[in-house]
Design a protein around this motif. Structure first.
Motif, PDB file in Angstrom:
ATOM      1  N   UNK A   1      -7.840  -2.661 -25.308  1.00 32.55           N
ATOM      2  CA  UNK A   1      -8.538  -1.378 -25.274  1.00 32.55           C
ATOM      3  C   UNK A   1     -10.054  -1.534 -25.326  1.00 32.55           C
ATOM      4  N   UNK A   2     -10.530  -2.751 -25.603  1.00 33.02           N
ATOM      5  CA  UNK A   2     -11.980  -2.977 -25.625  1.00 33.02           C
ATOM      6  C   UNK A   2     -12.558  -2.732 -24.237  1.00 33.02           C
ATOM      7  N   UNK A   3     -13.681  -2.039 -24.196  1.00 34.67           N
ATOM      8  CA  UNK A   3     -14.288  -1.748 -22.900  1.00 34.67           C
ATOM      9  C   UNK A   3     -15.798  -1.640 -23.057  1.00 34.67           C
ATOM     10  N   UNK A   4     -16.504  -1.891 -21.967  1.00 33.22           N
ATOM     11  CA  UNK A   4     -17.960  -1.743 -21.934  1.00 33.22           C
ATOM     12  C   UNK A   4     -18.300  -0.697 -20.886  1.00 33.22           C
ATOM     13  N   UNK A   5     -19.009   0.343 -21.303  1.00 28.19           N
ATOM     14  CA  UNK A   5     -19.397   1.430 -20.406  1.00 28.19           C
ATOM     15  C   UNK A   5     -20.905   1.624 -20.510  1.00 28.19           C
ATOM     16  N   UNK A   6     -21.598   1.479 -19.413  1.00 21.05           N
ATOM     17  CA  UNK A   6     -23.058   1.613 -19.389  1.00 21.05           C
ATOM     18  C   UNK A   6     -23.728   0.740 -20.440  1.00 21.05           C
ATOM     19  N   UNK A   7     -23.190  -0.464 -20.607  1.00 14.79           N
ATOM     20  CA  UNK A   7     -23.781  -1.426 -21.534  1.00 14.79           C
ATOM     21  C   UNK A   7     -23.388  -1.244 -22.986  1.00 14.79           C
ATOM     22  N   UNK A   8     -22.583  -0.240 -23.294  1.00  9.86           N
ATOM     23  CA  UNK A   8     -22.160   0.034 -24.669  1.00  9.86           C
ATOM     24  C   UNK A   8     -20.739  -0.498 -24.868  1.00  9.86           C
ATOM     25  N   UNK A   9     -20.512  -1.221 -25.954  1.00 10.49           N
ATOM     26  CA  UNK A   9     -19.211  -1.791 -26.247  1.00 10.49           C
ATOM     27  C   UNK A   9     -18.386  -0.824 -27.103  1.00 10.49           C
ATOM     28  N   UNK A  10     -17.167  -0.542 -26.647  1.00 11.67           N
ATOM     29  CA  UNK A  10     -16.253   0.349 -27.350  1.00 11.67           C
ATOM     30  C   UNK A  10     -14.987  -0.414 -27.730  1.00 11.67           C
ATOM     31  N   UNK A  11     -14.512  -0.221 -28.961  1.00 20.67           N
ATOM     32  CA  UNK A  11     -13.247  -0.839 -29.371  1.00 20.67           C
ATOM     33  C   UNK A  11     -12.061  -0.204 -28.656  1.00 20.67           C
ATOM     34  N   UNK A  12     -12.171   1.078 -28.350  1.00 18.34           N
ATOM     35  CA  UNK A  12     -11.144   1.775 -27.579  1.00 18.34           C
ATOM     36  C   UNK A  12     -11.772   2.990 -26.916  1.00 18.34           C
TER      37      UNK A  12
END
Length: 402
Positions: free
Chosen positions: A64-75
Motif C-alpha cells: 500500500x506504500x505509494x509516492x504521489x507528487x513526491x510525498x510518501x504515503x503508507x497507504x
C-alpha cells in the motif's frame, strides 16, 4: 497474521454496530462529533493510549506504500477535510490506519459558520446532511498552534474563503485564500484549494474559470516549492463546467484535483427524499459515491492522466476504494464510512485493498491507478452517461434524477 487482523476487525465492527453506534446515535450529530473529537484528543494525548489505539485499529502492508507528487504515503486512505476543522487530532490518525489527513477547511478570518443546527444523520441514505458553513478558528491562529507540530503522516491543508458575506468581491476573496496559503507555507505537505463549499452565502464563484484563473495566478506567484496544490470541486456540475475547470487546472499547472465536495439532495437520485429534514445543506456518503467515481473516470480521461486525482465520497469498503483507484484516483479520502461503520473501517479497507492487489497480480497500489477506467482506452473512448436534461455527471448506468 491476516486471520488475526480479520478477527479483530470483525469483533470491533460488531461492537460498534451493536454497542457503541446505538449510544453515539442517541446524541445530536454535532454533539456526537464534539464528544468523539474530545475522546480522540484524550486517546492521542500520550504514548500509552496511542499504543492501545494502534493495537486496536492499525494495519500496515508495504503493497500500500505509494509516492504521489513526491510525498510518501503508507497507504492511500486519508481523512477528508471537514472532520478536523481546527487541526486538533493529528496524533491520532496514524494510529487508526489513515495514510494521510486533510485538515480544515481553514479560512483567512475566524469563521463561526452557519447558525442553528448544522448536521443531520440520514440513515436510509447512509449520509450526513451538512450545513456547517466553514466554521473554524481562522488560519493564522491554527497555523500558530501547529507551527511546532511533528506530524507522523502526510498532512493536507484545505483552504477556503471566509463565509462572512453574500457579496462576492474577487480581490478580497483571493486575498482571503492567500492569507491561509501564506500562514501554512511551512506547515503540512500539500494544499487543497476548496472552491466548492455548498454551504456558503455567496455560492461557488470560483467555479467560473475566469475567477479561478485569477486565483491560480495569485497562488503561482507565491508557489511553495515541492508542495503540491490541488483544487476541490463541487459534485453537482455539468460536464461543460467540469471540463472548463480541468482545462484551467492544466493551463495553470495545478498539480491535481479533489473529487468531490458534497452533493445537494435535490440533484441526487440516490437520496431518500422523505428523510431530508432541511431545505439547505448538502450530503456526504452514499449519495456521493457514483458521482465521485464518475468524476474520477471522466477527469482521468480529460486530463489524459497528467494530474493527481484524490477521490472522496461514498467510500465504505475496500471495493469502493479500489473502484475509485482503478478508475484513476491516486488517493482516497473518507469520513462518513467511519461514522456509520466504526473506527476499524480504515484497517478493513486497507486489508481489503491488499487482497484486491494480490487478486490482480499487482505488487503496489500505484500499479492499480486507472487499471479499469472504462473511459481510458488510452483516453479515446468516452462512455460517460449524462442526465439528458441537465448534463450532470451521474451513474454510468444512466440513472436519472427523480
Amino acid at each position: 497474521m491476516n486471520i488475526i487482523y480479520s478477527t479483530r476487525n470483525f469483533v470491533l465492527r460488531l461492537s460498534y454496530r451493536f454497542i457503541a453506534k446505538p449510544l453515539v446515535f442517541l446524541w445530536e450529530p454535532e454533539d456526537a462529533h464534539d464528544k468523539l473529537k474530545s475522546l480522540g484528543k484524550f486517546m492521542s494525548s500520550n504514548f500509552l493510549f496511542r499504543g492501545i489505539s494502534r493495537l486496536l485499529f492499525s494495519y500496515r502492508n508495504q503493497r500500500l506504500n505509494t509516492v504521489v507528487d513526491g510525498i510518501q504515503y503508507d497507504n492511500p486512505i486519508g481523512l477528508s477535510a471537514g472532520f478536523d476543522k481546527d487541526g486538533e487530532l493529528t496524533k491520532m490518525y496514524p494510529c487508526i490506519s489513515f495514510g494521510f489527513a486533510e485538515l480544515g477547511s481553514f479560512t483567512g478570518q475566524v469563521c463561526p459558520g452557519n447558525p442553528g443546527r448544522r448536521l443531520w444523520r440520514l440513515k436510509k441514505s447512509k449520509s450526513i446532511l451538512v450545513w456547517y458553513g466553514l466554521n473554524n478558528q481562522g488560519a493564522e491562529r491554527i497555523a500558530q498552534r501547529l507551527a511546532k507540530a511533528r506530524f507522523k503522516l502526510p498532512i493536507g491543508i484545505s483552504a477556503a474563503k471566509t463565509n462572512n458575506t453574500d457579496c462576492f468581491d474577487i480581490d478580497r476573496s483571493i486575498a482571503d485564500y492567500m492569507t491561509t496559503y501564506r500562514a501554512f507555507r511551512d506547515i503540512g505537505d500539500y494544499y487543497t484549494i476548496n472552491i466548492s463549499c455548498p454551504n456558503t452565502q455567496d455560492g461557488e464563484p470560483f467555479a467560473d474559470p475566469d475567477n479561478l484563473g485569477k486565483l491560480f495566478e495569485a497562488i503561482n506567484r507565491e508557489r511553495v516549492p515541492n508542495k503540491p496544490v490541488y483544487v476541490k470541486i463541487a459534485a453537482d456540475m455539468s460536464i461543460d463546467e467540469v471540463n472548463s475547470i480541468v482545462d484551467t487546472v492544466l493551463r495553470y499547472k495545478i498539480d491535481g484535483m479533489v473529487l468531490a465536495n458534497l452533493t445537494k439532495p435535490r440533484d441526487n437520485p440516490e437520496v431518500f427524499k422523505d428523510e431530508v429534514p432541511y431545505p439547505k445543506g448538502a450530503m456526504s456518503g452514499l449519495p456521493l459515491q457514483k458521482i465521485a467515481t464518475n468524476l474520477v473516470r471522466h477527469i482521468h480521461q480529460r486530463a489524459q492522466g497528467k494530474i493527481t486525482l484524490i477521490a472522496v465520497g461514498g467510500i465504505f469498503t475496500a471495493r469502493d476504494a479500489y473502484e475509485k483507484i482503478t478508475s484513476g484516483a491516486h488517493l482516497c479520502q473518507m469520513i462518513t464510512g467511519m461514522i456509520f461503520d466504526g473506527p476499524q473501517v480504515m484497517a478493513e479497507i486497507n486489508q481489503g485493498l491488499v487482497k484486491y492487489l494480490k487478486k490482480d497480480g499487482l505488487n503496489t497500489i500505484s500499479e492499480a491507478v486507472g487499471l479499469r477506467n472504462p473511459l481510458d482506452e488510452r483516453f479515446a473512448s468516452p462512455l460517460l452517461q449524462q442526465h439528458s436534461d441537465t448534463g450532470r455527471i451521474t451513474s454510468i448506468t444512466g440513472k436519472k434524477a427523480a
